[in-house]
Design a protein around this motif. Sequence first.
Motif, short mmCIF file in Angstrom:
data_model
loop_
_atom_site.label_atom_id
_atom_site.label_comp_id
_atom_site.label_asym_id
_atom_site.label_seq_id
_atom_site.Cartn_x
_atom_site.Cartn_y
_atom_site.Cartn_z
N GLU A 126 48.64 20.85 48.77
CA GLU A 126 47.77 21.33 49.84
C GLU A 126 46.81 22.40 49.31
N VAL A 127 45.56 22.33 49.73
CA VAL A 127 44.54 23.30 49.34
C VAL A 127 44.08 24.02 50.60
N ALA A 128 44.18 25.34 50.58
CA ALA A 128 43.77 26.13 51.74
C ALA A 128 42.29 25.95 52.01
N GLU A 129 41.92 25.97 53.26
CA GLU A 129 40.52 25.80 53.66
C GLU A 129 39.63 26.85 52.99
N LYS A 130 40.10 28.08 52.91
CA LYS A 130 39.33 29.16 52.29
C LYS A 130 39.02 28.83 50.83
N ASP A 131 40.00 28.33 50.10
CA ASP A 131 39.81 27.98 48.68
C ASP A 131 38.87 26.78 48.53
N LEU A 187 37.77 24.38 33.42
CA LEU A 187 38.32 25.36 32.48
C LEU A 187 38.43 24.76 31.08
N ARG A 188 38.93 23.57 30.97
CA ARG A 188 39.12 22.93 29.65
C ARG A 188 37.80 22.64 28.95
N ASP A 189 36.76 22.34 29.73
CA ASP A 189 35.44 22.08 29.15
C ASP A 189 34.63 23.36 28.97
N HIS A 190 35.24 24.50 29.23
CA HIS A 190 34.61 25.82 29.08
C HIS A 190 33.37 25.97 29.96
N VAL A 191 33.41 25.32 31.12
CA VAL A 191 32.35 25.48 32.11
C VAL A 191 32.57 26.82 32.81
N ILE A 192 33.83 27.14 33.08
CA ILE A 192 34.21 28.41 33.70
C ILE A 192 35.35 29.02 32.89
N GLU A 193 35.62 30.27 33.19
CA GLU A 193 36.75 30.99 32.59
C GLU A 193 37.69 31.40 33.73
N MET A 194 38.88 31.83 33.38
CA MET A 194 39.85 32.23 34.40
C MET A 194 39.29 33.34 35.30
N GLU A 195 38.43 34.20 34.76
CA GLU A 195 37.83 35.27 35.55
C GLU A 195 37.00 34.72 36.71
N ASP A 196 36.49 33.50 36.54
CA ASP A 196 35.68 32.88 37.60
C ASP A 196 36.53 32.49 38.82
N LEU A 197 37.83 32.51 38.66
CA LEU A 197 38.73 32.15 39.77
C LEU A 197 39.23 33.39 40.52
N GLU A 198 38.68 34.53 40.19
CA GLU A 198 39.14 35.80 40.75
C GLU A 198 39.16 35.81 42.29
N GLU A 199 38.19 35.19 42.93
CA GLU A 199 38.10 35.22 44.39
C GLU A 199 39.02 34.21 45.07
N PHE A 200 39.61 33.30 44.29
CA PHE A 200 40.50 32.31 44.88
C PHE A 200 41.85 32.94 45.19
N SER A 201 42.62 32.26 46.01
CA SER A 201 43.93 32.78 46.42
C SER A 201 44.87 32.87 45.23
N ASP A 202 45.87 33.70 45.38
CA ASP A 202 46.89 33.83 44.33
C ASP A 202 47.59 32.50 44.09
N ASP A 203 47.75 31.71 45.14
CA ASP A 203 48.40 30.40 45.01
C ASP A 203 47.60 29.51 44.06
N VAL A 204 46.29 29.49 44.22
CA VAL A 204 45.44 28.67 43.34
C VAL A 204 45.56 29.16 41.90
N LYS A 205 45.46 30.46 41.71
CA LYS A 205 45.51 31.02 40.35
C LYS A 205 46.86 30.72 39.68
N GLU A 206 47.94 30.82 40.44
CA GLU A 206 49.27 30.54 39.89
C GLU A 206 49.39 29.06 39.50
N ARG A 207 48.93 28.17 40.36
CA ARG A 207 48.99 26.73 40.06
C ARG A 207 48.14 26.38 38.84
N ILE A 208 46.99 27.00 38.73
CA ILE A 208 46.11 26.73 37.59
C ILE A 208 46.77 27.22 36.30
N HIS A 209 47.39 28.38 36.34
CA HIS A 209 48.10 28.87 35.15
C HIS A 209 49.17 27.87 34.72
#
Length: 105
Positions: free
Chosen positions: A3-8, A79-101
């Motif tokens: 599930e992906v939160a509407e905000k994310d 992330l894998r194609d170096h389009v963005i870095e982890m810092e670009d996910l700063e505004e996303f929820s902690d749930d998203v960041k944890e799953r991405i890690h």
Amino acid sequence: MIEVAEKDWKLFRKKIGGWQMAYMDRLNREYVALLMDESKRPDERFWELEDRIWVDKKSPGVVVEMRRSRFYQNLVGLLRDHVIEMEDLEEFSDDVKERIHILMR
């Protein structure tokens, strides 16, 4: 499906265009440098550029399937194609960041 939160989801839709434009700008600069490389013959530069474009146009930095079900695959691909870095996910929820890690391991 995870599930992906509407905000994310809304935040992703807001940011993806800017991320892609910045990535394509970087690609364009790389293409120009490739074309200006006088150490290679014109035909070598042409075919190398053609090969690069063929690969690059499949990157999520150029095109993504905008489906909520592809949210995490898209972020991992960016992330894998170096389009963005982890810092670009700063505004996303902690749930998203944890799953991405976890997915990036």
